[in-house]
Enzyme design. Structure first.
Site, short mmCIF file in Angstrom:
data_model
loop_
_atom_site.label_atom_id
_atom_site.label_comp_id
_atom_site.label_asym_id
_atom_site.label_seq_id
_atom_site.Cartn_x
_atom_site.Cartn_y
_atom_site.Cartn_z
N CYS A 357 0.81 -1.27 -0.03
CA CYS A 357 0.06 0.08 -0.02
C CYS A 357 0.79 1.35 0.08
CB CYS A 357 -0.90 0.02 1.27
SG CYS A 357 -1.74 -1.32 1.65
O1 KQY Z 1 -3.98 -0.16 2.47
C1 KQY Z 1 -4.16 0.83 1.76
N1 KQY Z 1 -3.98 0.74 0.48
C2 KQY Z 1 -4.36 2.21 2.22
C3 KQY Z 1 -4.71 2.11 3.94
C4 KQY Z 1 -4.84 3.44 3.97
C5 KQY Z 1 -5.06 3.66 5.58
C6 KQY Z 1 -5.11 5.14 6.01
N2 KQY Z 1 -5.17 5.12 7.51
#
Ligand code: KQY
Length: 368
Positions: A357
């Site tokens: 992420c």
């Molecule tokens: O897992 C993701 N792709 C993004 C997570 C965002 C979390 C924001 N607190």
């Protein structure tokens, strides 16, 4: 740079698999204190460890705010890491950044999706998100890469995985969520994916991992490891809240074929934990109305599937969990040509995601 009015597919571009050769990986410095505890300092240290692990294999560019520029430069002052000033709302460049596409001549372009902080005013994780919304085009400007834009079509890079050969995997929990594109039907969403990523077949898993604050991003649950082969987060424990989710996904995969007509080979990856934030960890996060509340009773959506493939390397999270060694072995067996490097992922998980992420790979220009 140019914003193109056509579509990648019409222009002969497609999204390559993550294992295709890469020019670099993009990251964004974590600093918002209502998401990262203690003003982001522990997360910044974890982030530096990820950047340095990737930099052993390929260049890394880290975007950082003006306020944190000097600090980030000081921590990232190593060969193969470049720091550039990019303002953002948070560090999740997988989701705020562009999706790169490539054509048969090796030209690379970018798709700049619309972004609403994982759900806008219906369960989104913070407000405002206007700077995150600009991250994709800023990255493409820096790289002088032409872009396609999808105004009004919300998509995060973590909600899709492709094999580069015509198949895309996603979850209905996220893409069909009414907080993303409620004006579009499943067929209309598929049409955008087909035209902008040049995929022919979309595999809809029902849900992602339990309690994933992205509404079940596939990149925390199931990913491609080779054409026709996926790695699925897995539990045989009926008491685990992921049991039904894993088995429902397996059912879809076991009864589907991909765009080339291949049945899926499904590898299982154990789910670590259960993991929870401590009260002390939660207390370190600033409380701001509209931002994600942190509570020790909430199960964390930790997953070894949230790894990044880079040139010659696999950068995967470890959790100080008994499953860590097994997870590393599974990844090493699946990627015998890559070196698996595990980096502590708990601080990243406390912010709501993990290594995949927090990164965005940029494919290398090349001839097919
Ligand atoms: O897992 C993701 N792709 C993004 C997570 C965002 C979390 C924001 N607190």
């Amino acid at each position: 740079m140019t914003t193109l009015n056509t579509s990648p597919r019409a222009d002969g571009f497609h999204m390559p698999a993550e294992w295709a050769p890469q020019t670099q990986t993009w990251m964004i410095w974590p600093e918002r204190p209502d998401n990262w505890r203690l003003g982001g300092k522990p997360a910044q240290a974890a982030h530096v460890a990820v950047a340095k692990a990737i930099a052993r294999f390929e260049p890394v560019t880290v975007g950082v705010s003006a306020a944190q520029y000097e600090n980030a430069c000081a921590h990232l002052n190593v060969p193969n890491i470049r720091v550039v000033e990019i303002s953002s709302d948070d560090a999740w460049v997988r989701d705020s950044g562009p999706t790169f596409v490539i054509n048969d001549s090796g030209e690379v372009r970018g798709v700049n999706w619309d972004f609403n902080a994982w759900g806008g005013f219906e369960g989104g994780l913070y407000f405002p998100w206007n700077r995150d919304r600009q991250v994709g085009s800023k990255i493409l400007e820096i790289e002088r890469i032409a872009r396609y834009h999808t105004p009004g079509f919300v998509l995060e890079g973590g909600s899709i995985h492709v094999d580069g050969e015509g198949t895309l995997i996603t979850t209905a929990e996220c893409l069909m969520n009414r907080n993303r594109n409620p004006h579009l039907s499943r067929e209309e969403i598929e049409d955008v994916l087909r035209s902008h990523l040049a995929v022919d077949k979309i595999i809809w898993l029902p849900d992602g991992l339990f309690n994933d604050e992205t509404d079940g991003h596939v990149d925390n649950f199931c990913c491609y490891v080779a054409p026709g082969e996926v790695l699925l987060a897995w539990t045989d424990d009926e008491q685990n809240p992921n049991y039904v989710r894993c088995h429902a996904a397996m059912n879809v995969l076991a009864t589907s074929t991909d765009a080339k007509g291949r049945p899926f080979v499904v590898h299982k990856m154990p789910i670590p934990g259960p993991m929870f934030a401590t009260q002390q960890e939660c207390d370190g996060v600033d409380k701001v109305a509209g931002s994600q509340d942190r509570n020790p009773s909430e199960r964390l959506a930790g997953s070894y599937v949230n790894f990044l493939i880079v040139n010659g390397g696999i950068i995967a999270p470890s959790f100080d969990d008994p499953m860590d060694a097994q997870a590393k072995d599974i990844l090493q067996n699946l990627f015998p040509q890559h070196e698996v490097v595990m980096v502590p992922g708990r601080e990243l998980l406390l912010g709501g995601g993990n290594i995949h992420c927090l990164t965005q790979q940029q494919p290398a220009p090349r001839k097919a």
